[in-house]
Design a protein around this motif. Sequence first.
Motif, PDB file in Angstrom:
ATOM      1  N   LEU A   4      -4.096  -0.389   2.497  1.00  0.00           N
ATOM      2  CA  LEU A   4      -3.366   0.374   3.505  1.00  0.00           C
ATOM      3  C   LEU A   4      -2.833  -0.550   4.589  1.00  0.00           C
ATOM      4  N   ASN A  23     -13.438   3.816  -3.417  1.00  0.00           N
ATOM      5  CA  ASN A  23     -12.428   4.786  -2.947  1.00  0.00           C
ATOM      6  C   ASN A  23     -11.698   5.492  -4.088  1.00  0.00           C
ATOM      7  N   GLY A  80       0.795  -1.232   0.000  1.00  0.00           N
ATOM      8  CA  GLY A  80       0.000   0.000   0.000  1.00  0.00           C
ATOM      9  C   GLY A  80       0.820   1.272   0.000  1.00  0.00           C
ATOM     10  N   ASP A 131      -0.405   5.099  -3.616  1.00  0.00           N
ATOM     11  CA  ASP A 131      -1.840   5.360  -3.585  1.00  0.00           C
ATOM     12  C   ASP A 131      -2.424   5.141  -4.989  1.00  0.00           C
ATOM     13  N   ARG A 169      -5.572   5.737  -5.778  1.00  0.00           N
ATOM     14  CA  ARG A 169      -6.712   6.627  -5.995  1.00  0.00           C
ATOM     15  C   ARG A 169      -6.294   7.733  -6.958  1.00  0.00           C
ATOM     16  N   LYS A 170      -6.399   7.415  -8.248  1.00  0.00           N
ATOM     17  CA  LYS A 170      -5.897   8.301  -9.296  1.00  0.00           C
ATOM     18  C   LYS A 170      -6.988   8.648 -10.303  1.00  0.00           C
ATOM     19  N   THR A 192     -10.775   4.517  -7.050  1.00  0.00           N
ATOM     20  CA  THR A 192      -9.763   3.759  -7.791  1.00  0.00           C
ATOM     21  C   THR A 192     -10.304   3.390  -9.162  1.00  0.00           C
ATOM     22  N   ILE A 194      -8.257   0.156  -2.681  1.00  0.00           N
ATOM     23  CA  ILE A 194      -7.423   0.769  -1.645  1.00  0.00           C
ATOM     24  C   ILE A 194      -6.736  -0.315  -0.817  1.00  0.00           C
TER      25      ILE A 194
END
Length: 398
Positions: free
Chosen positions: A359, A340, A212, A215, A217-218, A342, A357
């Motif tokens: 983490l 999230n 993780g 990130d 989340r783009k 993604t 995601i």
Amino acid sequence: MAQLSATMLLFASLVLRGLETVVGNNLTNLSSTEISKFEEISINMVEQSIRKESSSVEKPKPSNIASKMDKCTTPCVVQSKLLREGKHHMCRHLQTSLLVLARSTRKMLKDILEEHQASLDYLSNQMSELTSKVLLLNAEVMRKQYDPFPQRPVQTHGYDCSDIKDTVGSVMKTPSGIYVIQPEGSDSAFEVSCDMDYRGGGWTVIQKRIDGEIDFRKKWSDYVDGFGDLSGEFWLGLGKMVSILSQKGATFMLYVDLESEDGGRAHASYDNFWLEDETRFFKLHLGRYSGTAGDAIRGNKIEDSQNSMPFSTSDIDNDGCQPACSIGGEAVPCCSTFSNKTGWWFNQCGLANLNGIHLAKRKVIISGIHWDTWVEDNALVRIKSVSMKIRRTYKPEF
């Protein structure tokens, strides 16, 4: 006064001569004492006559003295006036000179201050430009930390990792690592991570998740260009995937390697894997499935199938939820946002999302990586890491 004394002496001489004539022959009959006394008397008489003469000399009158003083004082007053006027002229000239000097000094100081201010403004502008450049460099350095190509290639060029394995591997051992490739028909070369060990090697890794650190989340552009670190976690980029998969005469297989939190492993393999170009939103196409993790791409129902679906992100939504999908009784207008933010080939969300995601907090993995056909003891397996790899299934004659 000298003239008076000479006159008196002449007078005394004449008196003595007269006396000598008068008494003439009688002097011889006088004794020496008497003669001396007579001479003393004569001298006294002469001295008295001189004193009288002296006292009778007329003293100058005060008016004459004042007149002479006037004759002396008049030019002195004029001279004093001239001196005062000269002094005043010198003072005025000095005052004027001091005023001119003060003005010139003030102007010189003003010019110096303006010059210094201009220099300070220039330096301030230079500092601003340097600060901007430093900020840009810092941003560039920060971006490079997550750049998909932070390392230089360590081996030779080829069309893809399978081509490198087939050409270079026939002469010498080809280790796993970062290579530079230029797919056939592509205008540019780029770096890729090659797995030369797993199941015979020649795998071009197109996605990898470990811990993780990166990130996922783009936005759409990031998923098109690629992001991350080829030596760690990364997404190669849809554009680069298309250039590899669309090589003339070549077909590829997709291999999904999954690892659970307790160290268990499973995989899913698809032949005839290819993507359409960006004008068709990189629509996904898969062939036959084989493996131990289940076919999460096609899912358990027709509406779950992500095969033949375009790619979606939070800013480019192609997930088929119009106006919304129902997930567990909840209305979901956008699967990317629901996941999230993604990106994936969503179809009403579906059962697979390897970009979810991921983490690690206080040694606890919070995983949004989904392959919901991998089940053990009637429970979904929590996924710790995953990689997606492609390899040629047919090598054309070059």
